[in-house]
Design a protein around this motif. Sequence first.
Motif, mmCIF file in Angstrom:
data_model
loop_
_atom_site.group_PDB
_atom_site.id
_atom_site.type_symbol
_atom_site.label_atom_id
_atom_site.label_comp_id
_atom_site.label_asym_id
_atom_site.label_seq_id
_atom_site.Cartn_x
_atom_site.Cartn_y
_atom_site.Cartn_z
ATOM 1 N N GLU A 28 0.926 -1.311 -0.026
ATOM 2 C CA GLU A 28 -0.115 -0.081 0.091
ATOM 3 C C GLU A 28 0.854 1.160 0.009
ATOM 4 O O GLU A 28 0.468 2.221 -0.609
ATOM 5 C CB GLU A 28 -0.894 0.258 1.043
ATOM 6 N N SER A 29 1.881 1.297 0.814
ATOM 7 C CA SER A 29 2.829 2.598 0.731
ATOM 8 C C SER A 29 3.410 2.862 -0.689
ATOM 9 O O SER A 29 3.503 3.872 -0.989
ATOM 10 C CB SER A 29 3.765 2.351 1.865
ATOM 11 N N HIS A 30 3.758 1.815 -1.376
ATOM 12 C CA HIS A 30 4.063 1.863 -2.785
ATOM 13 C C HIS A 30 3.265 2.340 -3.536
ATOM 14 O O HIS A 30 3.437 3.316 -4.474
ATOM 15 C CB HIS A 30 4.789 0.506 -3.363
ATOM 16 N N LEU A 31 1.949 1.930 -3.579
ATOM 17 C CA LEU A 31 0.656 2.377 -4.501
ATOM 18 C C LEU A 31 0.623 3.824 -4.090
ATOM 19 O O LEU A 31 0.261 4.667 -5.095
ATOM 20 C CB LEU A 31 -0.491 1.549 -4.134
ATOM 21 N N ALA A 32 0.535 4.127 -2.666
ATOM 22 C CA ALA A 32 0.270 5.498 -2.436
ATOM 23 C C ALA A 32 1.433 6.641 -3.169
ATOM 24 O O ALA A 32 0.941 7.808 -3.521
ATOM 25 C CB ALA A 32 0.251 5.704 -1.066
ATOM 26 N N ARG A 33 2.575 6.393 -3.064
ATOM 27 C CA ARG A 33 3.655 6.926 -3.599
ATOM 28 C C ARG A 33 3.520 7.246 -5.210
ATOM 29 O O ARG A 33 3.618 8.038 -5.518
ATOM 30 C CB ARG A 33 4.949 6.255 -3.260
ATOM 31 N N TYR A 34 3.009 5.988 -5.696
ATOM 32 C CA TYR A 34 3.036 5.853 -7.276
ATOM 33 C C TYR A 34 1.875 6.698 -7.617
ATOM 34 O O TYR A 34 2.022 7.665 -8.500
ATOM 35 C CB TYR A 34 2.801 4.351 -7.583
ATOM 36 N N LEU A 35 0.746 6.483 -6.704
ATOM 37 C CA LEU A 35 -0.247 7.441 -7.442
ATOM 38 C C LEU A 35 -0.003 9.003 -6.970
ATOM 39 O O LEU A 35 -0.866 9.723 -7.871
ATOM 40 C CB LEU A 35 -1.618 7.008 -6.439
#
Length: 101
Positions: A28-35
């Motif tokens: 989830e932290s990667h997804l948030a940073r990517y988005l």
Amino acid sequence: MKSNWIQRIPSQESYWMNRVLFDVHHNESHLARYLENPEVYLDFIPLALEMKKAIRDNDIATMYRAGVNPYLLRAHCLGLRIPESVFLESLRSVASGGKNG
């Protein structure tokens, strides 16, 4: 560009593209940073600008031809709410050798 589905050993480029999609959609932290900012997220990934652009622009056909696993591509589309019809048309264009293939 040769497809990694033909090569005996996937390239480092294909490894990193698969790794990015796996990390983005399994952490989830990667997804948030990517988005928040895909370009900043991809800055530290050792990929050619063309491949970073393919990920950023959700260019399914280019990612597939570069050797990205189709299951990770599917998860990417689901995670970013890319319509099923766009995903399927992109893969069909690769199979037919069309403009996007």
